[in-house]
Design a protein around this motif. Structure first.
Motif, PDB file in Angstrom:
ATOM      1  N   GLN A  43       0.827  -1.209   0.000  1.00 39.72           N
ATOM      2  CA  GLN A  43       0.000   0.000   0.000  1.00 39.72           C
ATOM      3  C   GLN A  43       0.862   1.260   0.000  1.00 39.72           C
ATOM      4  OE1 GLN A  43      -2.491  -0.661   3.414  1.00 39.72           O
ATOM      5  NE2 GLN A  43      -3.961  -1.913   2.271  1.00 39.72           N
ATOM      6  N   ALA A  44       1.904   1.284   0.806  1.00 40.84           N
ATOM      7  CA  ALA A  44       2.782   2.457   0.872  1.00 40.84           C
ATOM      8  C   ALA A  44       3.472   2.690  -0.470  1.00 40.84           C
ATOM      9  CB  ALA A  44       3.822   2.278   1.983  1.00 40.84           C
ATOM     10  N   THR A  47       0.960   3.989  -3.058  1.00 41.99           N
ATOM     11  CA  THR A  47       0.672   5.405  -2.814  1.00 41.99           C
ATOM     12  C   THR A  47       1.815   6.284  -3.323  1.00 41.99           C
ATOM     13  OG1 THR A  47      -0.680   4.870  -0.890  1.00 41.99           O
ATOM     14  CG2 THR A  47       0.172   7.114  -1.017  1.00 41.99           C
ATOM     15  N   THR A  48       3.043   5.853  -3.063  1.00 40.02           N
ATOM     16  CA  THR A  48       4.204   6.598  -3.557  1.00 40.02           C
ATOM     17  C   THR A  48       4.175   6.689  -5.075  1.00 40.02           C
ATOM     18  OG1 THR A  48       5.554   5.942  -1.668  1.00 40.02           O
ATOM     19  CG2 THR A  48       6.736   6.645  -3.649  1.00 40.02           C
ATOM     20  N   GLN A  50       1.654   6.540  -7.078  1.00 44.25           N
ATOM     21  CA  GLN A  50       0.549   7.390  -7.547  1.00 44.25           C
ATOM     22  C   GLN A  50       0.859   8.872  -7.379  1.00 44.25           C
ATOM     23  OE1 GLN A  50      -2.787   6.038  -5.269  1.00 44.25           O
ATOM     24  NE2 GLN A  50      -3.059   4.169  -6.470  1.00 44.25           N
ATOM     25  N   ASN A  51       1.700   9.208  -6.419  1.00 46.74           N
ATOM     26  CA  ASN A  51       1.969  10.612  -6.101  1.00 46.74           C
ATOM     27  C   ASN A  51       3.221  11.179  -6.745  1.00 46.74           C
ATOM     28  OD1 ASN A  51      -0.315  10.994  -4.437  1.00 46.74           O
ATOM     29  ND2 ASN A  51       0.718   9.913  -2.783  1.00 46.74           N
ATOM     30  N   ASN A 102      10.414   0.604  -2.847  1.00 50.42           N
ATOM     31  CA  ASN A 102       9.857   1.929  -3.072  1.00 50.42           C
ATOM     32  C   ASN A 102      10.089   2.301  -4.542  1.00 50.42           C
ATOM     33  OD1 ASN A 102      10.186   4.928  -3.389  1.00 50.42           O
ATOM     34  ND2 ASN A 102       9.480   4.872  -1.265  1.00 50.42           N
TER      35      ASN A 102
END
Length: 117
Positions: A43-44, A47-48, A50-51, A102
């Protein structure tokens, strides 16, 4: 510690820290099987991704501006001939980041791999 060894150590530290979650440490020519990412990590990292503008190639082009040459077989050795850095060991860094890494760090490692290899 000579300048080449120091530079290789800094690069190894930088890339190693960014890719620590990818799996076991391997030698060139070996492969590692990544361990599954936890739900929180997935999930983290999603989110990274997507941003951030991960598809923007401007920084790749900027990094190569002024580049005179590159060594396709970048291997740094110490005074005794021992390999202290082998860029081909990072050939696994291709495509999208696995869910264990990441995506920003994966992209940065990919950019460095393309610049120096």
């Amino acid at each position: 510690m000579n300048q080449n060894t120091r530079a290789a150590a800094l690069i190894a530290l930088f890339l190693g820290a960014g890719l620590a979650g990818y799996g076991a440490v391997v030698e060139a020519g070996q492969t590692a099987t990544p361990t599954p990412a936890s739900t929180a990590t997935q999930q983290a990292n999603a989110t990274t991704a997507q941003n951030l503008p991960l598809d923007d190639q401007a920084d790749f082009k900027d990094a190569e501006r002024g580049l005179i040459a590159r060594d396709p077989n970048l291997v740094i050795t110490d005074a005794d001939g021992n390999t202290v850095w082998d860029m081909t060991a990072y050939d696994f860094i291709e495509g999208d980041a696995p869910d264990t890494v990441n995506p920003s760090l994966w992209r940065q490692a990919d950019r460095r791999r393309h610049l120096y290899a």
